[in-house]
Design a protein around this motif. Structure first.
Motif, short mmCIF file in Angstrom:
data_model
loop_
_atom_site.label_atom_id
_atom_site.label_comp_id
_atom_site.label_asym_id
_atom_site.label_seq_id
_atom_site.Cartn_x
_atom_site.Cartn_y
_atom_site.Cartn_z
N GLU A 43 15.48 -15.48 48.26
CA GLU A 43 15.85 -14.19 49.03
C GLU A 43 17.22 -14.35 49.67
OE1 GLU A 43 13.15 -12.52 51.38
OE2 GLU A 43 11.25 -12.73 50.03
N VAL A 44 18.02 -13.36 49.53
CA VAL A 44 19.35 -13.24 50.52
C VAL A 44 19.07 -12.22 51.39
CG1 VAL A 44 21.77 -12.87 50.22
CG2 VAL A 44 20.81 -14.21 48.43
N ILE A 45 19.55 -12.50 52.71
CA ILE A 45 19.16 -11.33 53.78
C ILE A 45 20.54 -11.32 54.34
CG2 ILE A 45 17.93 -10.86 55.79
CD1 ILE A 45 15.86 -12.85 54.99
N LEU A 72 18.71 -5.99 53.24
CA LEU A 72 19.84 -5.62 54.02
C LEU A 72 19.14 -5.18 55.20
CD1 LEU A 72 22.70 -4.66 54.50
CD2 LEU A 72 22.24 -2.28 53.49
N GLN A 73 19.45 -5.69 56.36
CA GLN A 73 19.01 -5.35 57.77
C GLN A 73 19.84 -3.97 58.15
OE1 GLN A 73 19.59 -7.99 61.19
NE2 GLN A 73 17.97 -7.20 62.15
N ASP A 83 16.80 0.47 42.67
CA ASP A 83 15.98 -0.53 42.97
C ASP A 83 15.87 -0.98 44.29
OD1 ASP A 83 15.38 -0.69 40.33
OD2 ASP A 83 16.93 -1.95 39.51
N LEU A 84 16.22 -0.44 45.21
CA LEU A 84 16.34 -0.47 46.59
C LEU A 84 15.05 0.10 47.37
CD1 LEU A 84 19.98 -1.20 47.68
CD2 LEU A 84 18.52 -2.98 47.07
N THR A 96 15.68 -3.49 50.63
CA THR A 96 15.46 -4.80 49.88
C THR A 96 15.44 -4.38 48.44
OG1 THR A 96 13.79 -5.49 51.47
CG2 THR A 96 13.37 -6.40 49.48
N LEU A 97 16.13 -5.49 47.75
CA LEU A 97 16.18 -5.35 46.11
C LEU A 97 15.07 -6.17 45.72
CD1 LEU A 97 17.60 -4.86 43.35
CD2 LEU A 97 18.80 -6.90 43.82
#
Length: 198
Positions: A43-45, A72-73, A83-84, A96-97
């Motif tokens: 995951e990438v945050i 994405l916060q 897709d998000l 989130t994707l």
């Protein structure tokens, strides 16, 4: 939370001082595509007070290409990709994707089905596998199974087990016989292949 932070991308001296001893911190000009290609990342945050639309689009594209989840916060996203979805993590909301279904029941049901059918197939095919193993053992010296390390999902390494179809030292023979290769590219082919048993 089930999340283990392995890397941080930030130019902040405070973050580097606080986490630098435990977590690898990269500069913000680091190529995200290269990191996703070379490291095992699930995951990438994205956690920044100022949202950079172009940067987010670039990261989303990079994550989407390799099937990595993007979060994405943000309480309100300026983006509209289909897709998000908004997902809560530890009390905060992340855009989130996702590359997996959001219905947890269907995921669990699918996992149970996968294990059940895999087990049943193994039981049904076991006598045939036993026969194949016996034939391999009678035809040539060496182990019944060929074991090799392969690269799987998001760069994870795993051990592959399959019935051996070559002589037991075929990989060592390959280096010695490269000059006789009759095929271009990664494929190795010669008319009388000494790597084949019999």
């Amino acid at each position: 939370m089930g999340i283990r932070v392995k890397y941080i991308i930030s130019n902040s001296k405070l973050i580097r001082a606080k986490y630098g001893d435990k977590i690898k911190v990269y500069q913000e000009n680091t190529d995200i595509n290269q990191l996703l290609d070379n490291l095992v990342i699930d995951e990438v945050i994205y956690c920044k007070s100022i949202v950079d639309d172009d940067q987010i689009q670039q990261i989303i594209k990079a994550c989407d290409e390799v099937g990595v989840i993007f979060r994405l916060q943000s309480s309100l996203s300026p983006l509209e990709p289909v897709d998000l979805v908004f997902k809560p993590v530890n009390g905060s909301t992340y855009l989130t994707l996702v590359d997996v279904p959001s219905n947890h029941f269907s995921i669990v049901l699918k996992a149970i089905g996968d294990y059940y059918f895999s087990f049943m197939i193994m039981v049904i095919l076991f006598p045939f596998w036993l026969l194949i193993g016996l034939i391999i053992k009678l035809e040539s010296r060496g182990p019944v199974f060929f074991i090799q390390e392969r690269i799987g999902l998001r760069g994870r390494k795993f051990r592959l087990y399959k019935f051996r179809t070559m002589v037991h030292d075929a990989e060592q023979l390959l280096n010695k016989l490269q000059e006789y290769n009759e095929s271009d590219g990664p494929v190795f082919k010669i008319k009388k292949d000494p790597g084949l048993p019999g």
